[in-house]
Write a protein that holds these residues in place. Structure first.
Motif, PDB file in Angstrom:
ATOM      1  N   SER A 157       0.841  -1.193   0.000  1.00 11.18           N
ATOM      2  CA  SER A 157       0.000   0.000   0.000  1.00 11.18           C
ATOM      3  C   SER A 157       0.879   1.247   0.000  1.00 11.18           C
ATOM      4  O   SER A 157       2.085   1.173   0.254  1.00 11.18           O
ATOM      5  CB  SER A 157      -0.923   0.005   1.223  1.00 11.18           C
ATOM      6  N   ALA A 158       0.251   2.374  -0.266  1.00  8.18           N
ATOM      7  CA  ALA A 158       0.992   3.633  -0.299  1.00  8.18           C
ATOM      8  C   ALA A 158       1.546   3.979   1.076  1.00  8.18           C
ATOM      9  O   ALA A 158       2.669   4.497   1.191  1.00  8.18           O
ATOM     10  CB  ALA A 158       0.098   4.746  -0.812  1.00  8.18           C
ATOM     11  N   SER A 159       0.802   3.693   2.126  1.00  6.68           N
ATOM     12  CA  SER A 159       1.298   4.010   3.466  1.00  6.68           C
ATOM     13  C   SER A 159       2.502   3.138   3.825  1.00  6.68           C
ATOM     14  O   SER A 159       3.441   3.605   4.466  1.00  6.68           O
ATOM     15  CB  SER A 159       0.196   3.853   4.510  1.00  6.68           C
ATOM     16  N   LYS A 189       6.265   4.479   4.751  1.00  4.70           N
ATOM     17  CA  LYS A 189       6.990   4.009   5.936  1.00  4.70           C
ATOM     18  C   LYS A 189       8.367   3.472   5.554  1.00  4.70           C
ATOM     19  O   LYS A 189       9.360   3.746   6.212  1.00  4.70           O
ATOM     20  CB  LYS A 189       6.198   2.917   6.653  1.00  4.70           C
ATOM     21  N   GLN A 190       8.392   2.695   4.474  1.00  2.00           N
ATOM     22  CA  GLN A 190       9.655   2.128   4.019  1.00  2.00           C
ATOM     23  C   GLN A 190      10.626   3.219   3.575  1.00  2.00           C
ATOM     24  O   GLN A 190      11.815   3.169   3.877  1.00  2.00           O
ATOM     25  CB  GLN A 190       9.388   1.175   2.849  1.00  2.00           C
ATOM     26  N   MET A 191      10.118   4.218   2.882  1.00  6.84           N
ATOM     27  CA  MET A 191      10.969   5.294   2.383  1.00  6.84           C
ATOM     28  C   MET A 191      11.495   6.173   3.510  1.00  6.84           C
ATOM     29  O   MET A 191      12.627   6.644   3.446  1.00  6.84           O
ATOM     30  CB  MET A 191      10.207   6.137   1.362  1.00  6.84           C
ATOM     31  N   SER A 192      10.686   6.402   4.540  1.00  7.18           N
ATOM     32  CA  SER A 192      11.131   7.279   5.621  1.00  7.18           C
ATOM     33  C   SER A 192      12.208   6.617   6.477  1.00  7.18           C
ATOM     34  O   SER A 192      13.031   7.292   7.069  1.00  7.18           O
ATOM     35  CB  SER A 192       9.950   7.692   6.495  1.00  7.18           C
ATOM     36  N   GLY A 193      12.213   5.308   6.547  1.00  5.81           N
ATOM     37  CA  GLY A 193      13.209   4.612   7.355  1.00  5.81           C
ATOM     38  C   GLY A 193      14.413   4.136   6.574  1.00  5.81           C
ATOM     39  O   GLY A 193      15.327   3.558   7.140  1.00  5.81           O
TER      40      GLY A 193
END
Length: 82
Positions: A29-31, A35-39
């Motif tokens: 999902s987009a969320s 989450k993956q991109m921010s970490g």
């Protein structure tokens, strides 16, 4: 062969890929993607994680692979004793 390419990128002999990415599972999902991109920690492909005697793991990989290839060629060219 891949070790030689990576070592060449680290030493600046040729340009590396535009981005380095691991084998992460695709988000569902987009969320999850956000989450993956921010970490995510960005690591440049041309920077070695560590070096031993001036060589990175990619450099050692290239040297060992070349040595084994040379040993194989030598063994194939050696006359048979039987």
């Amino acid at each position: 062969m891949l070790g030689g390419y990576h070592a060449g990128v680290e030493w600046g002999f040729w340009p590396g890929p535009a981005s380095c990415a691991g084998a992460n599972a695709a988000p569902t999902s987009a969320s999850d993607l956000l989450k993956q991109m921010s970490g995510a920690r960005l690591v440049p492909c041309d920077a070695a994680a560590w070096r031993l005697l001036g060589l990175s793991l990619a450099g050692y990989n290239a040297l060992i692979a070349a040595g084994l290839a040379a040993l194989a060629v030598y063994a194939l060219r050696r006359p048979s004793t039987s």
